[in-house]
Design an enzyme around this catalytic site. Structure first.
Site, PDB file in Angstrom:
ATOM      1  N   PRO A  89       0.857  -1.194   0.000  1.00 14.50           N
ATOM      2  CA  PRO A  89       0.000   0.000   0.000  1.00 14.50           C
ATOM      3  C   PRO A  89       0.887   1.236   0.000  1.00 14.50           C
ATOM      4  CG  PRO A  89       0.175  -0.889   2.225  1.00 14.50           C
ATOM      5  CD  PRO A  89       0.941  -1.831   1.327  1.00 14.50           C
ATOM      6  N   MET A  90       0.592   2.203  -0.856  1.00 14.76           N
ATOM      7  CA  MET A  90       1.357   3.456  -0.903  1.00 14.76           C
ATOM      8  C   MET A  90       0.360   4.607  -0.981  1.00 14.76           C
ATOM      9  SD  MET A  90       4.538   2.435  -3.433  1.00 14.76           S
ATOM     10  CE  MET A  90       5.231   4.094  -3.377  1.00 14.76           C
ATOM     11  N   GLU A  91       0.160   5.259   0.145  1.00 15.09           N
ATOM     12  CA  GLU A  91      -0.833   6.321   0.245  1.00 15.09           C
ATOM     13  C   GLU A  91      -0.545   7.430  -0.762  1.00 15.09           C
ATOM     14  OE1 GLU A  91      -4.215   8.245   1.627  1.00 15.09           O
ATOM     15  OE2 GLU A  91      -3.507   6.193   1.909  1.00 15.09           O
ATOM     16  N   CYS A 124       2.320   3.319   9.375  1.00 13.03           N
ATOM     17  CA  CYS A 124       2.306   4.610   8.697  1.00 13.03           C
ATOM     18  C   CYS A 124       3.173   5.617   9.452  1.00 13.03           C
ATOM     19  CB  CYS A 124       0.880   5.144   8.584  1.00 13.03           C
ATOM     20  SG  CYS A 124       0.801   6.773   7.776  1.00 13.03           S
ATOM     21  N   GLY A 176       7.097  -2.416  -3.170  1.00 12.38           N
ATOM     22  CA  GLY A 176       6.434  -1.133  -3.286  1.00 12.38           C
ATOM     23  C   GLY A 176       7.040  -0.296  -4.388  1.00 12.38           C
ATOM     24  N   ARG A 177       7.933   0.623  -4.001  1.00 11.86           N
ATOM     25  CA  ARG A 177       8.535   1.522  -4.989  1.00 11.86           C
ATOM     26  C   ARG A 177       9.321   0.767  -6.057  1.00 11.86           C
ATOM     27  NH1 ARG A 177      11.970   5.315  -1.337  1.00 11.86           N
ATOM     28  NH2 ARG A 177      12.230   3.321  -0.244  1.00 11.86           N
ATOM     29  N   HIS A 181       8.041  -3.944   7.688  1.00 11.02           N
ATOM     30  CA  HIS A 181       8.878  -2.979   6.977  1.00 11.02           C
ATOM     31  C   HIS A 181      10.127  -2.783   7.828  1.00 11.02           C
ATOM     32  CE1 HIS A 181       9.304   0.867   4.473  1.00 11.02           C
ATOM     33  NE2 HIS A 181      10.363   0.807   5.246  1.00 11.02           N
ATOM     34  N   ASN A 227       9.580  -6.514   3.851  1.00  3.69           N
ATOM     35  CA  ASN A 227       9.286  -5.325   3.052  1.00  3.69           C
ATOM     36  C   ASN A 227      10.351  -4.262   3.326  1.00  3.69           C
ATOM     37  OD1 ASN A 227       7.242  -2.506   3.495  1.00  3.69           O
ATOM     38  ND2 ASN A 227       7.636  -3.359   1.486  1.00  3.69           N
ATOM     39  N   GLU A 257      12.998  -1.449   0.720  1.00  4.50           N
ATOM     40  CA  GLU A 257      14.236  -1.249  -0.048  1.00  4.50           C
ATOM     41  C   GLU A 257      14.541  -2.399  -1.003  1.00  4.50           C
ATOM     42  OE1 GLU A 257      16.609   2.021  -0.700  1.00  4.50           O
ATOM     43  OE2 GLU A 257      14.987   1.799   0.757  1.00  4.50           O
TER      44      GLU A 257
END
Length: 323
Positions: A7-9, A98, A223-224, A168, A199, A201
Site C-alpha cells: 500500500p502506498m498512500e 504509517c 512497493g517503490r 517494513h 518489506n 528497499e
C-alpha cells in the site's frame, strides 16, 4: 513464495493496482489505508477506496486486494473490519506502520508500536469480529523511535490472532532512508509462529534475493521497486524458481506505455482534471529509474499540465531504443 504489492498512500490507488497487476507477477495487493476514527463507516467509503469490492475483491486481472484499516480504537476497528468483510473482502489488513506525522499525532500507524498491549487488544477485537474464514493480517515497522520493542509488538499481533505479518525493516524515525535492516526481520520471525513477509528497499532481483537470505522470509512485499520496474515481481519469481520456473516474458517498454495510457483513462473518473497530469508523471518519475524511455517521456511531458496533452504524447510516441 508470495509477492505482494504494497500500500502506498497517495500513489497506489485502484487504477495503478489495475495497471500493475495486468502486467503480471503480483499475487496479492493491499489497499491504501482507510482511516477509522469513532464511527462505523458507510459502505460507499470502503468502495470508494477499494472499488475492487464490487468485483469479488479482485483487480480486473484477478489479483485479490485486502482493504487496509488504520485506527487506534479496538471496538471501532472491529466494527469496521466486520463491515469490510461483509462486503466480500478477501481479507482485512491493519496498519501499524504509517510514518505520517498527522497520523502518528492522533495515535495511529507507527505510533501504536509504543503500545504492544494495545496492538494485542486491537488485533484480538478485530479477529473476534471478522468471520474465521477471512484472514486478518497486519503491517508494522520495526518501531517508532527505535527497534527495541519490535519482537514484543510482533508477538502481541500474533497472539492477538493475526494470520500473517508484514514487517517494513525500518523504524518510523528512519523513514524511507536506506538501508533497510532485513536481518531484524529474522529476529522478529524467531519470536512468532505465523508467516512473516519482508518489506523495504527491494528495488532489484539482487535486493530481493539478499532480503530473503538476511530475513529468512520466502515472501516479499514490493512497493517503490515494483512501481519503478513493473517486471520486478516476475523477475524475482524466475530467479527464485531457477530452471524449474515457468518463464514469463517480462513487460517491454511498449507494454508499459500501453499501461500508462490505460492508467490515464482509469483516473479520469476519480481524480480532478487539474491533478491528472501530475498523477501520470508521478508514475513516470518512478519508471525513469529503470527505463531510458521513461526518462525520455518524462522530459517530453514534464511541463504539461493538461493530462490530455500527456495522453496524446504517449499515444503517438514510438518505442524508443535503449541506449
Amino acid at each position: 513464495m508470495q509477492l505482494l504489492l504494497a500500500p502506498m498512500e497517495g500513489v497506489l490507488d485502484f487504477a495503478l493496482r489495475d495497471a500493475l497487476t495486468r502486467l503480471g507477477g503480483v499475487d496479492r495487493c493491499v489497499s491504501e489505508f482507510i482511516r477509522i476514527t469513532d464511527q462505523l463507516l458507510p459502505e460507499r467509503v470502503f468502495v470508494r477506496v477499494v472499488p475492487e469490492l464490487r468485483q469479488g475483491g479482485c483487480t480486473p486481472a484477478g489479483v485479490p486486494v485486502r482493504p487496509q484499516l488504520l485506527g487506534s480504537d479496538p471496538a471501532c476497528l472491529a466494527d469496521n473490519a466486520a463491515r469490510v468483510a461483509s462486503l466480500g473482502a478477501p481479507g482485512v489488513d491493519l496498519n501499524f506502520g504509517c510514518p505520517a506525522k498527522i497520523v502518528n499525532r492522533h495515535g495511529g500507524g507507527a505510533a501504536l508500536l509504543e503500545e504492544p498491549e494495545r496492538l494485542w487488544r486491537i488485533m484480538q477485537a478485530v479477529r473476534r469480529t471478522v468471520p474465521a474464514s477471512v484472514p486478518v493480517s497486519a503491517k508494522m515497522r520495526l518501531g517508532l523511535h527505535d527497534d527495541q520493542r519490535a519482537e514484543e509488538c510482533a508477538r502481541a499481533l500474533a497472539e492477538g490472532g493475526a494470520s500473517e505479518l508484514v514487517v517494513h525493516a525500518r523504524t518510523r524515525a528512519q523513514g524511507y532512508r536506506p538501508p533497510a535492516y532485513w536481518q531484524r526481520i529474522a529476529d522478529v520471525r524467531a519470536h512468532v509462529t505465523i508467516p512473516v513477509i519482508a518489506n523495504g528497499e527491494i528495488w532489484t532481483v539482487e535486493d530481493a534475493l539478499r532480503c530473503q537470505a538476511e530475513s529468512g522470509c520466502t515472501s516479499l512485499m514490493l512497493g517503490r521497486g515494483q512501481l519503478s520496474d513493473p517486471g520486478l515481481a516476475q523477475a524475482v519469481r524466475a530467479a527464485v524458481g531457477g530452471a524449474s520456473a515457468t518463464v514469463t516474458p517480462l513487460p517491454t517498454w511498449e507494454a508499459i506505455r500501453q499501461s500508462l495510457l490505460h492508467y490515464a483513462q482509469r483516473i479520469e473518473g476519480h481524480v480532478e482534471p487539474r491533478h491528472r497530469a501530475g498523477r501520470i508523471k508521478q508514475w513516470l518519475h518512478y519508471l525513469r529509474r529503470r527505463f531510458v524511455q521513461a526518462q525520455q517521456t518524462y522530459d517530453a511531458v514534464r511541463t504539461f499540465t493538461d493530462s490530455r496533452e500527456v495522453v496524446r504524447w504517449l499515444g503517438s510516441a514510438p518505442e524508443r531504443p535503449l541506449h
